[in-house]
Design a protein around this motif. Structure first.
Motif, mmCIF file in Angstrom:
data_model
loop_
_atom_site.group_PDB
_atom_site.id
_atom_site.type_symbol
_atom_site.label_atom_id
_atom_site.label_comp_id
_atom_site.label_asym_id
_atom_site.label_seq_id
_atom_site.Cartn_x
_atom_site.Cartn_y
_atom_site.Cartn_z
ATOM 1 N N VAL A 80 -4.452 13.587 6.308
ATOM 2 C CA VAL A 80 -5.433 12.755 7.006
ATOM 3 C C VAL A 80 -4.968 12.489 8.437
ATOM 4 C CG1 VAL A 80 -6.522 10.465 7.051
ATOM 5 C CG2 VAL A 80 -6.333 11.716 4.891
ATOM 6 N N GLU A 81 -3.686 12.130 8.599
ATOM 7 C CA GLU A 81 -3.162 11.892 9.949
ATOM 8 C C GLU A 81 -3.203 13.173 10.781
ATOM 9 O OE1 GLU A 81 0.904 10.391 12.231
ATOM 10 O OE2 GLU A 81 0.797 10.257 10.043
ATOM 11 N N ASN A 138 -6.769 13.807 11.836
ATOM 12 C CA ASN A 138 -7.163 12.903 12.925
ATOM 13 C C ASN A 138 -6.572 13.350 14.250
ATOM 14 O OD1 ASN A 138 -8.706 11.245 11.263
ATOM 15 N ND2 ASN A 138 -7.023 9.836 10.861
ATOM 16 N N ARG A 139 -5.313 13.727 14.243
ATOM 17 C CA ARG A 139 -4.662 14.169 15.476
ATOM 18 C C ARG A 139 -5.265 15.474 15.991
ATOM 19 N NH1 ARG A 139 1.132 12.188 16.187
ATOM 20 N NH2 ARG A 139 1.267 14.103 17.387
ATOM 21 N N SER A 141 -11.918 16.913 10.306
ATOM 22 C CA SER A 141 -11.819 16.139 9.075
ATOM 23 C C SER A 141 -10.745 16.733 8.158
ATOM 24 C CB SER A 141 -13.179 16.081 8.368
ATOM 25 O OG SER A 141 -13.574 17.378 7.973
ATOM 26 N N CYS A 183 -8.922 20.698 7.661
ATOM 27 C CA CYS A 183 -7.535 20.677 8.119
ATOM 28 C C CYS A 183 -6.622 21.246 7.030
ATOM 29 C CB CYS A 183 -7.116 19.242 8.483
ATOM 30 S SG CYS A 183 -5.444 19.137 9.141
#
Length: 164
Positions: free
Chosen positions: A32-33, A36-37, A41, A45
Motif C-alpha cells: 500500500v505504501e 501510494n509512493r 493503487s 502495484c
C-alpha cells in the motif's frame, strides 16, 4: 574464464523505476505504501512487483545485519589466483567456496587474480584458520592476497535508478 549469460533488456516505465528505487531503499515497505509512493493503487502495484520479480529485476529481499554486533569483527577481501582457469576448475572452486558460510560474496574478476571473496570472521585467528586450513588447501589455488576492512566509508547496495 567463463562468461555470464546476456539477458534481454526489459522496458521499464517511470512507475516501474519508482517501484524499484523505493524497494531498493526499503524492502520492508508495504504494498500500500509502495503504491501510494508510485501514484497507483495497490493491486496494479502488486502485479508490477511480481512482474519485476518474475523478470529477475528484483532478486530478493533481506535484512542488512550489523556484523560486528553479531560477533564478526573481521571483514576481509581475499583475491584468489587459480593455477588453472578452465571451466571445470572454476566450477570446482565455486562449488567449494559456496559451502563456506563465512564467504559472503564471491566474484570472478579480470586482471592478476581470478576471484575476489568477501569473508567474515569473528577475529583475526579465525580468519587465519580459514586461510590456512580451508582456502589455501583447495588444490587449484595458486595464491591468495588479503585486504582487511578498516571501516566502511559508503555502503549503498543496488544500482542507481533514474526515476525522472
Amino acid at each position: 574464464m567463463t562468461t555470464g549469460s546476456v539477458s534481454k533488456k526489459i522496458k521499464l516505465d517511470k512507475i516501474d523505476r519508482k517501484i524499484l528505487n523505493d524497494l531498493q531503499g526499503s524492502g520492508r515497505m508495504t504494498n500500500v505504501e509502495l503504491a501510494n509512493r508510485s501514484g497507483i493503487s495497490a493491486p496494479p502495484c502488486l502485479r508490477r512487483v511480481r512482474a519485476l520479480e518474475d523478470n529477475h529485476l528484483i532478486l530478493g529481499y533481506f535484512a542488512n545485519l550489523n556484523a560486528k554486533k553479531l560477533g564478526f569483527g573481521i571483514t576481509a577481501f581475499a583475491t584468489v589466483r587459480l593455477k588453472e582457469q578452465n571451466d571445470d576448475d572454476i566450477v570446482a572452486f565455486e562449488k567449494q567456496i559456496s559451502q563456506w558460510d563465512n564467504v559472503r560474496e564471491a566474484y570472478v574478476i579480470s586482471g592478476d587474480y581470478d576471484f575476489m571473496l568477501k569473508v567474515v570472521a569473528r577475529d583475526w585467528d579465525e580468519y587465519q584458520d580459514f586461510l590456512s586450513n580451508h582456502l589455501t588447501k583447495i588444490p587449484n589455488v595458486a595464491s591468495v592476497r588479503s585486504a582487511m576492512q578498516v571501516k566502511s566509508s559508503k555502503y549503498q547496495p543496488g544500482v542507481p535508478i533514474d526515476i525522472d
